[in-house]
Design an enzyme around this catalytic site. Sequence first.
Site: not given
Ligand code: GLN
Length: 196
Positions: A47-49, A79, A136-137, A176, A178
Amino acid sequence: MVRIGVLALQGDVGEHVRALEESGARAVSVRRPSELASVDAMVLPGGESTTMSKLLVAFDLLEPLRERLGAGMPVWGTCAGMILLATDVLDGREDQRSLGVLDMTVRRNAFGRQVDSWEEDLDVRGLDAPFHAVFIRAPRVERVGPGVEVLARAGNSADGAVVAVRGGRALATSFHPEVGGDHRLHRLFVSMADGS
Ligand code: GLN
């Protein structure tokens, strides 16, 4: 049956719940301290940390989670979840908090714009055959302390970026696991969580 919580503040919760249920665990979404208290282990999803860090504080989960993890509860961060587990975060936000479970330095969004997202067949120590990994990122691990074992490197090359690690009962992956229907890493974590 071992009960595994999936942190459900933000990110790809449902896919982890399904994969854990299909791997022999009871999966529980965790949003509050009482739910955290009811599980044996935790998954911190992608997700987004920075957002998850904020929500952990807002939902009064940061300290209870630190306590459980400090007491040795098994945990797997994927991630963004990997970033949350690190002792040291590079390219994070100033106010970003982490749980400091794994002695490692992690860089967020470490692979640059051209390769924001990619997939590759990754050799992961402990798995019988390569794992199709979706990035992903993704973060990468730039330092591991003693006691943290490297499980995989990007490109399967000795000098590739570290993208999977394990230390004690904590597991962290940049990708990822999952997505894609291969549950071998979920099964590995379920066995870590139930102590087998
Ligand atoms: N770039 C995201 C972060 O800094 C992590 C990306 C992801 O969980 N797919 O949290």
